[in-house]
Design a protein around this motif. Structure first.
Motif, mmCIF file in Angstrom:
data_model
loop_
_atom_site.group_PDB
_atom_site.id
_atom_site.type_symbol
_atom_site.label_atom_id
_atom_site.label_comp_id
_atom_site.label_asym_id
_atom_site.label_seq_id
_atom_site.Cartn_x
_atom_site.Cartn_y
_atom_site.Cartn_z
ATOM 1 N N SER A 84 0.845 -1.193 0.000
ATOM 2 C CA SER A 84 0.000 0.000 0.000
ATOM 3 C C SER A 84 0.881 1.243 0.000
ATOM 4 C CB SER A 84 -0.919 0.008 1.225
ATOM 5 O OG SER A 84 -0.172 -0.030 2.417
ATOM 6 N N GLY A 85 0.505 2.209 -0.832
ATOM 7 C CA GLY A 85 1.302 3.416 -0.965
ATOM 8 C C GLY A 85 2.424 3.284 -1.972
ATOM 9 N N MET A 86 2.580 2.093 -2.548
ATOM 10 C CA MET A 86 3.644 1.846 -3.523
ATOM 11 C C MET A 86 3.049 1.691 -4.923
ATOM 12 S SD MET A 86 6.616 1.547 -1.828
ATOM 13 C CE MET A 86 7.147 1.341 -0.122
ATOM 14 N N ASN A 87 3.727 2.261 -5.900
ATOM 15 C CA ASN A 87 3.331 2.113 -7.296
ATOM 16 C C ASN A 87 4.213 1.036 -7.921
ATOM 17 O OD1 ASN A 87 3.001 2.339 -10.107
ATOM 18 N ND2 ASN A 87 2.566 4.523 -9.974
ATOM 19 N N PRO A 88 3.638 -0.088 -8.356
ATOM 20 C CA PRO A 88 4.457 -1.190 -8.868
ATOM 21 C C PRO A 88 5.253 -0.840 -10.120
ATOM 22 C CG PRO A 88 2.134 -1.580 -9.309
ATOM 23 C CD PRO A 88 2.202 -0.411 -8.384
ATOM 24 N N GLU A 89 4.861 0.217 -10.817
ATOM 25 C CA GLU A 89 5.582 0.608 -12.027
ATOM 26 C C GLU A 89 6.812 1.451 -11.712
ATOM 27 O OE1 GLU A 89 4.822 -0.678 -14.934
ATOM 28 O OE2 GLU A 89 3.225 -1.748 -13.881
ATOM 29 N N LEU A 90 6.920 1.919 -10.472
ATOM 30 C CA LEU A 90 8.055 2.745 -10.074
ATOM 31 C C LEU A 90 9.123 1.892 -9.400
ATOM 32 C CD1 LEU A 90 6.237 5.876 -8.571
ATOM 33 C CD2 LEU A 90 7.042 5.512 -10.917
ATOM 34 N N THR A 91 10.336 2.398 -9.394
ATOM 35 C CA THR A 91 11.427 1.700 -8.716
ATOM 36 C C THR A 91 11.316 1.908 -7.212
ATOM 37 O OG1 THR A 91 12.916 3.611 -8.762
ATOM 38 C CG2 THR A 91 12.907 2.161 -10.702
ATOM 39 N N ALA A 92 12.121 1.168 -6.465
ATOM 40 C CA ALA A 92 12.135 1.344 -5.014
ATOM 41 C C ALA A 92 12.537 2.771 -4.660
ATOM 42 C CB ALA A 92 13.096 0.347 -4.377
ATOM 43 N N ARG A 93 13.538 3.293 -5.350
ATOM 44 C CA ARG A 93 13.994 4.660 -5.090
ATOM 45 C C ARG A 93 12.852 5.662 -5.286
ATOM 46 N NH1 ARG A 93 19.151 6.453 -5.366
ATOM 47 N NH2 ARG A 93 19.767 4.589 -6.544
ATOM 48 N N GLU A 94 12.141 5.519 -6.395
ATOM 49 C CA GLU A 94 11.041 6.441 -6.694
ATOM 50 C C GLU A 94 9.896 6.272 -5.703
ATOM 51 O OE1 GLU A 94 11.704 6.620 -11.555
ATOM 52 O OE2 GLU A 94 10.530 5.002 -10.638
ATOM 53 N N ASP A 128 16.850 0.293 -8.137
ATOM 54 C CA ASP A 128 16.395 0.941 -9.364
ATOM 55 C C ASP A 128 15.639 -0.013 -10.285
ATOM 56 O OD1 ASP A 128 17.383 3.613 -8.901
ATOM 57 O OD2 ASP A 128 19.404 2.787 -9.135
ATOM 58 N N VAL A 129 15.062 -1.042 -9.676
ATOM 59 C CA VAL A 129 14.236 -2.011 -10.407
ATOM 60 C C VAL A 129 12.773 -1.741 -10.072
ATOM 61 C CG1 VAL A 129 13.662 -4.459 -10.649
ATOM 62 C CG2 VAL A 129 16.052 -3.749 -10.370
ATOM 63 N N PRO A 130 11.861 -1.745 -11.068
ATOM 64 C CA PRO A 130 10.433 -1.553 -10.764
ATOM 65 C C PRO A 130 9.957 -2.576 -9.731
ATOM 66 C CG PRO A 130 10.798 -1.401 -13.122
ATOM 67 C CD PRO A 130 12.100 -1.851 -12.520
ATOM 68 N N THR A 131 9.197 -2.119 -8.760
ATOM 69 C CA THR A 131 8.806 -2.995 -7.656
ATOM 70 C C THR A 131 7.793 -4.063 -8.066
ATOM 71 O OG1 THR A 131 7.177 -1.328 -6.970
ATOM 72 C CG2 THR A 131 9.313 -1.304 -5.864
ATOM 73 N N ARG A 132 7.268 -3.990 -9.283
ATOM 74 C CA ARG A 132 6.365 -5.055 -9.739
ATOM 75 C C ARG A 132 7.087 -6.394 -9.826
ATOM 76 N NH1 ARG A 132 7.247 -2.212 -14.638
ATOM 77 N NH2 ARG A 132 8.431 -3.435 -16.165
ATOM 78 N N SER A 133 8.419 -6.339 -9.917
ATOM 79 C CA SER A 133 9.199 -7.577 -9.998
ATOM 80 C C SER A 133 9.619 -8.085 -8.620
ATOM 81 C CB SER A 133 10.446 -7.351 -10.860
ATOM 82 O OG SER A 133 11.284 -6.360 -10.288
ATOM 83 N N TYR A 134 9.238 -7.373 -7.563
ATOM 84 C CA TYR A 134 9.596 -7.775 -6.205
ATOM 85 C C TYR A 134 8.711 -8.930 -5.735
ATOM 86 C CZ TYR A 134 12.586 -3.695 -5.176
ATOM 87 O OH TYR A 134 13.587 -2.765 -5.148
ATOM 88 N N SER A 135 9.262 -9.763 -4.890
ATOM 89 C CA SER A 135 8.461 -10.791 -4.228
ATOM 90 C C SER A 135 7.641 -10.129 -3.125
ATOM 91 C CB SER A 135 9.362 -11.863 -3.624
ATOM 92 O OG SER A 135 10.133 -11.311 -2.559
ATOM 93 N N SER A 136 6.680 -10.867 -2.576
ATOM 94 C CA SER A 136 5.863 -10.309 -1.497
ATOM 95 C C SER A 136 6.726 -9.989 -0.278
ATOM 96 C CB SER A 136 4.748 -11.284 -1.111
ATOM 97 O OG SER A 136 5.284 -12.526 -0.688
ATOM 98 N N GLY A 137 7.732 -10.817 -0.021
ATOM 99 C CA GLY A 137 8.624 -10.554 1.104
ATOM 100 C C GLY A 137 9.420 -9.281 0.912
#
Length: 228
Positions: A84-94, A128-137
């Motif tokens: 929540s509060g995170m945009n999956p298309e943005l990187t962690a930094r963004e 600098d990787v879009p967070t959509r590729s992150y695991s749930s953890g």
């Protein structure tokens, strides 16, 4: 039968059914009243459908109460849903800069905090990787790291800690203790009773939207644990 009356009969039947349909109102929360002091971790437990998540959303100002009122003094950092509060298309930094800005923090300050935040979350290699590729953890660790790094007056956590491993839960508990030592208030929902026993000073047991028990954490959590 006169076919010209068929449509009229059907319409009358539909009207009759609609008249007989009853609307039953369900109160997700009913007469729930409590307070959480600064420097306190307050646990909320109860079975599925008890109203826990609704309560968290009301505290976080995501849902307005239909009756009554909620008084929250200070900035609330909600962790109600994973990411929540995170945009999956943005990187962690963004996302870090965006999340902090949404909670009123200066973007320049958040840029300076990117390093410590991703290091704590263990995702520095993927900053600098879009967070959509992150695991749930990974998402859970990043969201928790951001929400706690800004040191909110009130932290609301709803089951997000369950996505992490034992090491993450230990780090999270230490971070929450750090927050309350600084004067923050923490409201946490979890089905992990043992974890809550190690964290909370007071607790509330909800059942069907009503308070079943409210008081010292050991008593409330013990009562809930033995009830099922």
């Amino acid at each position: 039968m006169d076919r010209t009356n068929v449509g009229t009969i059907k319409e009358a039947a539909v009207r009759t059914i609609r008249r007989q349909r009853k609307v039953e109102w369900i109160h997700a929360l009913d007469g729930v009243s409590f307070d959480v002091a600064r420097g306190e971790i307050f646990a909320v437990v109860g079975p599925n459908g008890a109203g826990k998540s609704t309560l968290m959303k009301v505290i976080a100002r995501v849902l307005p109460p239909t009756t009554g009122r909620v008084i929250v003094r200070g900035q609330v950092a909600p962790m109600i849903e994973l990411g929540s509060g995170m945009n999956p298309e943005l990187t962690a930094r963004e996302n870090i800069i965006l999340y902090g800005s949404m909670l009123g923090r200066d973007p320049r300050h958040m840029r300076e905090r990117v390093g410590p935040i991703v290091e704590w979350a263990g995702v520095e290699e993927f900053v600098d990787v879009p967070t959509r590729s992150y695991s749930s953890g990974m998402m859970g660790r990043l969201a928790f790291s951001v929400a706690t790094d800004i040191e909110p007056e009130v932290l609301v956590v709803d089951e997000v800690l369950s996505v992490g491993d034992k090491a993450f839960r230990a780090k999270s508990q230490a971070r929450m203790n750090q927050l309350i030592n600084g004067g923050s208030a923490v409201v946490v929902v979890s089905h992990s009773i043992e974890m809550l026993k190690n964290l909370a000073t007071r607790a509330m047991w909800l059942d069907r939207g009503r308070i079943k028990m409210l008081g010292p954490a050991d008593e409330v959590l013990g009562g809930y644990q033995t009830s099922g």
